[in-house]
Design a protein around this motif. Sequence first.
Motif, short mmCIF file in Angstrom:
data_model
loop_
_atom_site.label_atom_id
_atom_site.label_comp_id
_atom_site.label_asym_id
_atom_site.label_seq_id
_atom_site.Cartn_x
_atom_site.Cartn_y
_atom_site.Cartn_z
N ALA A 68 -34.91 -39.50 28.81
CA ALA A 68 -35.36 -39.24 30.08
C ALA A 68 -35.14 -38.05 30.81
O ALA A 68 -35.77 -37.31 31.45
N LEU A 69 -33.66 -37.54 30.67
CA LEU A 69 -32.97 -36.68 31.52
C LEU A 69 -33.47 -35.47 30.77
O LEU A 69 -34.09 -34.33 31.42
N LEU A 70 -33.26 -35.31 29.65
CA LEU A 70 -33.79 -34.29 28.77
C LEU A 70 -35.45 -33.62 29.08
O LEU A 70 -35.69 -32.62 29.24
N SER A 71 -36.18 -34.98 29.05
CA SER A 71 -37.50 -34.68 29.35
C SER A 71 -37.64 -33.84 30.78
O SER A 71 -38.61 -33.24 31.00
N ALA A 72 -37.08 -34.60 31.82
CA ALA A 72 -36.85 -34.01 33.06
C ALA A 72 -36.48 -32.23 33.09
O ALA A 72 -37.31 -31.63 33.62
N ILE A 73 -35.44 -32.19 32.46
CA ILE A 73 -35.17 -30.81 32.24
C ILE A 73 -36.15 -30.07 31.81
O ILE A 73 -36.53 -28.82 32.19
N GLY A 74 -36.66 -30.42 30.66
CA GLY A 74 -37.74 -29.81 30.00
C GLY A 74 -38.90 -29.33 30.62
O GLY A 74 -39.56 -28.28 31.04
N GLU A 75 -39.26 -30.43 31.69
CA GLU A 75 -40.46 -30.09 32.51
C GLU A 75 -40.06 -28.88 33.68
O GLU A 75 -40.76 -28.17 34.00
N ARG A 76 -38.65 -29.19 34.25
CA ARG A 76 -38.24 -27.86 35.00
C ARG A 76 -38.29 -26.76 34.63
O ARG A 76 -38.51 -25.59 35.17
N PHE A 77 -38.05 -26.41 33.25
CA PHE A 77 -38.05 -25.16 32.49
C PHE A 77 -39.04 -24.98 31.72
O PHE A 77 -39.32 -23.61 31.27
N GLY A 78 -40.09 -25.92 31.83
CA GLY A 78 -41.58 -25.74 31.21
C GLY A 78 -41.21 -25.53 29.62
O GLY A 78 -41.98 -24.62 28.91
N LEU A 79 -40.51 -26.42 29.08
CA LEU A 79 -40.65 -26.67 27.43
C LEU A 79 -41.46 -27.42 26.84
O LEU A 79 -41.90 -28.45 27.58
N HIS A 80 -41.72 -27.24 25.82
CA HIS A 80 -42.66 -28.03 24.98
C HIS A 80 -42.04 -29.25 24.59
O HIS A 80 -41.01 -29.42 24.37
N PRO A 81 -42.79 -30.37 24.57
CA PRO A 81 -42.13 -31.50 24.16
C PRO A 81 -41.59 -31.72 22.74
O PRO A 81 -40.45 -32.44 22.66
N LEU A 82 -42.19 -31.25 21.95
CA LEU A 82 -41.49 -30.73 20.65
C LEU A 82 -39.95 -30.36 20.56
O LEU A 82 -39.13 -30.79 19.73
N VAL A 83 -39.76 -29.27 21.56
CA VAL A 83 -38.51 -28.71 21.77
C VAL A 83 -37.46 -30.00 22.31
O VAL A 83 -36.32 -30.14 21.71
N ILE A 84 -37.77 -30.78 23.12
CA ILE A 84 -37.06 -31.97 23.70
C ILE A 84 -36.79 -32.76 22.52
O ILE A 84 -35.70 -33.61 22.40
N GLU A 85 -37.85 -33.10 21.44
CA GLU A 85 -37.61 -34.18 20.41
C GLU A 85 -36.64 -33.48 19.56
O GLU A 85 -35.76 -34.21 19.10
N ASP A 86 -36.69 -32.10 19.33
CA ASP A 86 -35.76 -31.65 18.29
C ASP A 86 -34.29 -31.49 18.92
O ASP A 86 -33.41 -31.60 18.04
N ILE A 87 -34.06 -31.49 20.10
CA ILE A 87 -32.92 -31.51 20.80
C ILE A 87 -32.30 -32.82 20.70
O ILE A 87 -31.06 -33.01 20.37
N LEU A 88 -33.15 -33.86 20.63
CA LEU A 88 -32.66 -35.41 20.60
C LEU A 88 -32.39 -35.65 19.33
O LEU A 88 -31.11 -36.38 19.19
N ASN A 89 -33.02 -35.23 18.43
CA ASN A 89 -32.85 -35.51 16.98
C ASN A 89 -31.59 -34.61 16.29
O ASN A 89 -31.98 -33.33 16.01
N THR A 90 -30.38 -35.01 16.32
CA THR A 90 -29.42 -34.15 16.00
C THR A 90 -29.09 -33.92 14.35
O THR A 90 -27.97 -33.49 14.16
N ASP A 91 -30.38 -34.17 13.65
CA ASP A 91 -29.99 -33.76 12.21
C ASP A 91 -31.12 -32.59 11.71
O ASP A 91 -31.64 -32.48 10.85
#
Lengths: 356, 356, 356, 356, 356
Positions: free
Chosen positions: A75-98
């Motif tokens: 949720a937090l990452l998603s909110a940061i992503g919205e503030r800086f205009g990041l694509h959802p896939l970017v957030i997903e890649d940050i979450l998946n640490t492999d």
Amino acid sequence: MPRLKKKLRSSKIGLPPGALVHLGEIKTPAPLLSLIDFSPDSFAEHELLDLAALDALPRGPGVRWLNIHGVHDGALLSAIGERFGLHPLVIEDILNTDQRPKVDDFDDYLFIVVHIYDADRERLDVTTDQISLVIGRDFVLTFQERPTGTFAPIRQRLRAEKSPMRRVGSDYLAYSMLDSIVDSYFTVIERFSESAEDLEEEILNNPQTKTLQQIHELKRHVMRLRRTLWPLRETLTTLYHGQSDFFRPETLLYLRDVYDHTVHVLESLEDQRDLLTGLLDIYLTTVSNRVNVEVRLLTVVATLFMPATLISGIFGMNFHTMPWLDQPNGFWQTLALMAGVAISMTLVFWNRRLLR
Amino acid sequence: MPRLKKKLRSSKIGLPPGALVHLGEIKTPAPLLSLIDFSPDSFAEHELLDLAALDALPRGPGVRWLNIHGVHDGALLSAIGERFGLHPLVIEDILNTDQRPKVDDFDDYLFIVVHIYDADRERLDVTTDQISLVIGRDFVLTFQERPTGTFAPIRQRLRAEKSPMRRVGSDYLAYSMLDSIVDSYFTVIERFSESAEDLEEEILNNPQTKTLQQIHELKRHVMRLRRTLWPLRETLTTLYHGQSDFFRPETLLYLRDVYDHTVHVLESLEDQRDLLTGLLDIYLTTVSNRVNVEVRLLTVVATLFMPATLISGIFGMNFHTMPWLDQPNGFWQTLALMAGVAISMTLVFWNRRLLR
Amino acid sequence: MPRLKKKLRSSKIGLPPGALVHLGEIKTPAPLLSLIDFSPDSFAEHELLDLAALDALPRGPGVRWLNIHGVHDGALLSAIGERFGLHPLVIEDILNTDQRPKVDDFDDYLFIVVHIYDADRERLDVTTDQISLVIGRDFVLTFQERPTGTFAPIRQRLRAEKSPMRRVGSDYLAYSMLDSIVDSYFTVIERFSESAEDLEEEILNNPQTKTLQQIHELKRHVMRLRRTLWPLRETLTTLYHGQSDFFRPETLLYLRDVYDHTVHVLESLEDQRDLLTGLLDIYLTTVSNRVNVEVRLLTVVATLFMPATLISGIFGMNFHTMPWLDQPNGFWQTLALMAGVAISMTLVFWNRRLLR
Amino acid sequence: MPRLKKKLRSSKIGLPPGALVHLGEIKTPAPLLSLIDFSPDSFAEHELLDLAALDALPRGPGVRWLNIHGVHDGALLSAIGERFGLHPLVIEDILNTDQRPKVDDFDDYLFIVVHIYDADRERLDVTTDQISLVIGRDFVLTFQERPTGTFAPIRQRLRAEKSPMRRVGSDYLAYSMLDSIVDSYFTVIERFSESAEDLEEEILNNPQTKTLQQIHELKRHVMRLRRTLWPLRETLTTLYHGQSDFFRPETLLYLRDVYDHTVHVLESLEDQRDLLTGLLDIYLTTVSNRVNVEVRLLTVVATLFMPATLISGIFGMNFHTMPWLDQPNGFWQTLALMAGVAISMTLVFWNRRLLR
Amino acid sequence: MPRLKKKLRSSKIGLPPGALVHLGEIKTPAPLLSLIDFSPDSFAEHELLDLAALDALPRGPGVRWLNIHGVHDGALLSAIGERFGLHPLVIEDILNTDQRPKVDDFDDYLFIVVHIYDADRERLDVTTDQISLVIGRDFVLTFQERPTGTFAPIRQRLRAEKSPMRRVGSDYLAYSMLDSIVDSYFTVIERFSESAEDLEEEILNNPQTKTLQQIHELKRHVMRLRRTLWPLRETLTTLYHGQSDFFRPETLLYLRDVYDHTVHVLESLEDQRDLLTGLLDIYLTTVSNRVNVEVRLLTVVATLFMPATLISGIFGMNFHTMPWLDQPNGFWQTLALMAGVAISMTLVFWNRRLLR
């Protein structure tokens, strides 16, 4: 840990693609946000507890660097992503640490995934932390799984009054980060090197099956690291050939330096692979040689007793007429004969290098 | 020494990128500057103690060649860099003596990093010296870690009155240097070749575990040299394909020759790798064969004693009625029987090639 | 099963090319058609028994997804092909279930062949199912050999009222399918990983020739899977580089994600290959070591008996004058001597590490 | 000889680049020039002693072919180079007979370096001769280290009255030469093949450590030849793709044929490498098997004597009351018992395949 | 046969290039010409004895297919070549039956060389037949070394009244032929697979040195076939990418299918190579294990006799005072003691898994 990771990966089967679920170990209890705003004339540093605090801060004229420790809170990452205009896939890649190291060029920002490694000398274990960088025109976001101190020197330099660091743009800041990360690989290589030396010593003094397993494990670590660093090389080549315009020409020159270091690391790893392959060979030969030499020694000893036993058997026969039997010192003569034969044989064996 | 190098490399972690810190061994106590100015009509040679002496010298019309022995003095190098307009990264690369061979094209000059090697036949050791070349339109700078005599013949030829060398430009001078450097690799190859022959002889006469280690070490040296020369090949291809205009077409033809020699060296190294792999194989077989044959020999000897011991046991039995016992020469007959059986068995074993 | 497949393949020799004959195992008794029509506003799902039922259904405005379980009925597939305007070669490729992964771009539709795998931990067996996708502008056809549940979550999401899935086009639907398929590979990798761990444990506790065969078999499975997934990588690269316009730019970004996962799977497979190669090495060393140590132990025991036997032989000789013979406890002294020698030797052997 | 060559190469260090010094063995006492002038209507052949004789001859309208045997006379080659307008580097490459195969395109002529090989079946030795070709519009120069007869058939065909050979240009003449050279490689391959068969026979009948060394040597020869022929393949591709216009389109077609033959040779070499790798494997297994089986046989024999020796020991004990001792044929019964046990054990061992 | 081929190849040295000499085995006594003329409306089939018969036949409107069995008659082939306007090099390539697969594009026709293989399961032998195809606008020439039945099904289909085959052009006819040829490779793969299974069974039941040789031979066959099929892959890619216009777009699609099959065959061969490498490993381990276990068993047996022999030796000593000697059943007690020790040791060995 790799097993755990895969479990998690397969546990995601059935979820819609793009679902914001953290894959990997949770290494930090709660996410931690630290913000640095700097320009040639100003510098401000804040530890934030949530995004509301971020929104409350005024936006200065210079570069904004937001670092997040802990990447399991979708949720937090998603909110940061919205503030800086990041694509959802970017957030997903940050979450998946492999993720594999890669660079993705979106129009407004560059998304880079790299890893830092930490090798444990005793347990021959390598731990991995994913670091995700988002580089915008006037901001840099860094996402780390936990505090590792990799960026501490950069922070230090920024804090220094009138630091030349404050005059640079977001591209040079990003370069400094990549440089720190690649430099940290040399520590891992050193650890590997030390482990290899420990194993070499063990092989020469006290080789055991465990040693063999350890060499294999170290070799696999070396090869896996080499495999995971290979795409980093490609990533840096992509950046260097400047298909994106996030790096100014003068910074690109420095990026080339990071590329050179990465290749250097890769070559050292190939060197270590060769060394370990050689160690395996030496191990197998040493062990098999030692047992062979021991068996040979024992066979030699057994052979030395043969003639003496035969002689004792001969004089134990019950013939009525036999030489020496009635001589007073026949017994001692016989013993001398036995000893003589054994000594002669020992000399022969010694000369033919069977006893050393 | 590789370990030392890495230590130094990791000791640089935390410093700002571009910090002018020497990485590597200090091989010369104090830097030494030697200057040669030449044109078709003039020739001047100076040994300088500092840069002030350089500034005091008038600049002639021809080519200026400044050679520096000793690269650990960051301040001096930085000052030289300023005088010739070099980029800070170039100075950093000169200071860090574990660069890979490369060529960097700046607009006003070409920066080339190469290495020379020296192999020690006895200790199976390879030492490396980095040589950095900066080629301008009318000057050449060479940076060496210590005096190695590599450029002595070039200097000699320039000194000769009316030498054709004096008529050439900075590009041909640089080519002559690269040619000298690549030619020096043949000496290393020869040393490797001699070490390989020493090891081959040792294997056939007196193979030891130490020999195995030495073959592995030599093989690793061969493979590491091959790996470090590979980028030189690329570097020369880059130069040859003339993306830079520092080399005139007529000099490029000569550069192709240097390229051919480099490929020749690389092929010789592959040849030696094959040879050493073969040696390893022969070593392992020889050692294992020798022990096998010895154990077989000992087993044969043991087997030869078996029937004699049995016979002595038989005639040592306490039966009341037994043949031969009361015959006067029964004892000698029995000994003859034992000898006869042993000799027959020896003949059988000899025929079946078990004793040779 | 591979043998069976080949039999069938060679049984096709002599038939005209393009003959619609099913090659492979028949895994479903009767083909089963299931149809889903969806648009942002509507959703309809039907289980069909034959094509007549399909023709009877009205064609809605949105995307039509027809899934067929069972691909051995050439006539049915041919009829479906005619209805959707497919090339005869496409039908032939669907029928022959040993295709390599590939993507063929026809003007009106895209034809993609992929595979899903199922690994059995106990029997070290891998079964393969071919899934063929035909992606049109407003329809998707999926052909599976039997129901495997791979697409169940997609169906589930479509059924949900106001699902965002219903708003997407045929390209995103196809992407979701590819994503499901590639995700399912992680399960196979996990199975391989577990089998490898089972084998590792077996090697350390109770190595047998069967274990060797199993490692080889698992390694071959790993390498075969790697080989069959390699073209999938290419296929996805082809799709990603957008030579076809079936995937809209926003979906292409997601396709890149599937590509990353595939590369991830390939790297894990390489990792497992290394692990298994290491296991083979450890197995061979362990087995050979164990026998060596046992033979050494037996030889030591045999050597311990030698001096005692010799002593008993010596006091069994028939000399008239021999020491100890007439002493009352000479017998016991001799036994003590035998024991003493044996114990001393045991101590020596123990110190030289021959007994442990 | 390879060692000699390298010595010479390193002995050139310090000389100016381009120095016309012969590197390699001197294989011909004095250079020999033979000239053929031919056109469709004319033919003239001359053996020349020096260049003055060449200058004295009139230049006909057709193609001039000058062949030189012996390439160690730098002055002569330099003079020839001047007469035909060759670059000094070309002369240097002709003098240094350890060039890699290559083609250099000068504007007025094409310079080709190839090698012919001669393999000795007995001594497993490969000798190399460098052949340099200079192809002009209306002349061909060939430089050989010594007369090898490679071009004899071409000369023969030119001598024939009304030979179609006389109608061709310098390009077809050059093609004929390349064709002859590549055809000669098949002889080397055959020799290798025969040596491999000799070694195979030796392995099955009488394997020795020498055999192992020979297989390794032959394998290295095969791999070295493969490595040196590889650039020839490239060279021919370069020629074939017609970047130079020395070969007319109709001749290029024939050049493709030479290329095909070269690839054929390369494939045969790979085949032989596989064969030799297999031979090594068979050798190692055969040798280790033989010793194993022999040791087993000896152990079996030793084991056969054990029970007989024990029985003899039992009846040699000094108990007052023992069975059989006073029976008249107790001795013979005991011997029969010994033989019986030995025969039974032999049968058991035979059945368990330990004796064959 | 490979040796024979090479002999022939080297026997050609000295002949002018392009000489029409047959290289290879003569497999058919006399060449056999069979002609098929077909168009949608007509069909005619003729067995011809010579070219005169061919000239006598009228030329129909459709496609003419001339098949020649037996390619050793240079004169005949040359005459055919003249009639169809073929280049002399094409005729030479047809005559020399050890060409690599290739496709040559002449302006008026396409020349394709492929091979069919036949593997013998018993003798592990692979025989090769070269098939040369010349594809013109309205004719197809096929040259085979002997009748193999590869094209029989095509002939059969053409003979069928109103066959769709009759409506196709020369390009589809050629495709059908290539399809037949590639399909025939699956038979070879199957044979290899069966041989591998035979060998696997042999290894588990009765491994011999011969088995090792056979595995190596089979592996070499697999690798050679893979190597010779590799250029076919390239050839088909060349055809598929349509640089020539002999294949119409709709036929090209089918050609892609043949390409897929070829890749399939190549992958199966790699699979078999892995399998055979594993078999080699298992063979070596099995053999070495068996001998090891046998030697261990024999050593155990020998060790079992040791204490009994010592006991018998002890009671054979001549001490005046010894226990048990005068007891009536001392002898039997001693025997019981011997048996007891042996049985205890057997139990210990059994528990430590030394006897099974």
